[in-house]
Design an enzyme around this catalytic site. Structure first.
Site, PDB file in Angstrom:
ATOM      1  CD  GLU A 248      27.103  41.802  41.301  1.00 55.11           C
ATOM      2  OE1 GLU A 248      27.700  42.091  42.353  1.00 55.11           O
ATOM      3  OE2 GLU A 248      27.008  40.647  40.857  1.00 55.11           O
TER       4      GLU A 248
ATOM      5  CG  HIS B 235      31.091  41.186  42.634  1.00 56.99           C
ATOM      6  ND1 HIS B 235      30.088  41.059  43.567  1.00 56.99           N
ATOM      7  CD2 HIS B 235      32.259  41.221  43.334  1.00 56.99           C
ATOM      8  CE1 HIS B 235      30.618  41.025  44.781  1.00 56.99           C
ATOM      9  NE2 HIS B 235      31.927  41.115  44.662  1.00 56.99           N
TER      10      HIS B 235
ATOM     11  CB  CYS C 167      30.773  37.635  45.797  1.00 57.27           C
ATOM     12  SG  CYS C 167      32.312  38.234  46.539  1.00 57.27           S
TER      13      CYS C 167
END
Length: 195
Positions: free
Chosen positions: A179, A177, A77
């Site tokens: 994650e 993202h 990001c």
């Protein structure tokens, strides 16, 4: 294996820590130069605003440290954007690891900015996308994006094509993202940790 998450006052670090916990990976959150240099893998995440983040990096010398690293580095990001040459977000000079500019996404084509939510990526050419399929979905939250360039290893379309992922030498980056991108994001992080 020693994995370091760079601490630089950017948001979303907790989500990265949770994702690494799910993978059973040990890690250290730090801005200490010696710890970062001695890591096997470095993750440079971020949510925030480019010029403020760059000011924080400069205060701690991280703007010089990060481009000098030789182990695999993954920026996500805002972390990815700061690895580029320049961001239109408050006219920020960034680290220049990737020789490409970050521009605001177009808001005049009937699309909302920021670009928030799931979108597909294609033209996959990264070791990090091993095991993924063209048009797999990942989660984005951003108003700015790097243009498509020679370092682009995945593309997304939102008002214009942009670099969803970049790779140059030991530096890897994802605009989305990983994650919080479900199984696809988990596979990307696994592939990074296996490099």
């Amino acid at each position: 294996m020693k994995t370091v998450i760079i601490k630089y006052n950017a948001g979303n670090v907790q989500s990265v820590m949770y994702a690494l916990d799910r993978l059973g990976a040990s890690y250290l959150l730090t801005d200490d130069e010696a710890e970062i240099r001695s890591a096997d893998k470095v993750i440079f995440p971020g949510v925030g605003e480019a010029s403020t983040a760059m000011a924080y990096l400069r205060q701690r010398g991280l703007d010089k440290l990060i481009p000098s690293l030789t182990q695999p580095v993954l920026g996500t990001c805002v972390g990815m954007q700061l690895m580029c040459r320049h961001s239109e977000e408050n006219d920020a000079t960034c680290m220049g690891i990737f020789d490409i500019d970050v521009r605001r996404l177009p808001g005049n084509v009937g699309l909302k900015v920021p670009h928030t939510g799931w979108n597909s990526i294609h033209s996959l050419k990264s070791p990090l996308t091993t095991g993924l399929s063209e048009s797999d979905y990942v989660y984005f939250v951003h108003s700015y994006a790097a243009d498509v360039c020679e370092h682009t290893t995945a593309v997304c379309e939102y008002g214009r094509p942009f670099s969803a992922m970049l790779h140059r030498d030991n530096f890897y980056a994802a605009q989305f993202h990983a994650e919080i991108s479900g199984n696809v994001g988990q596979r990307i992080l696994e592939n990074f940790l296996r490099l």
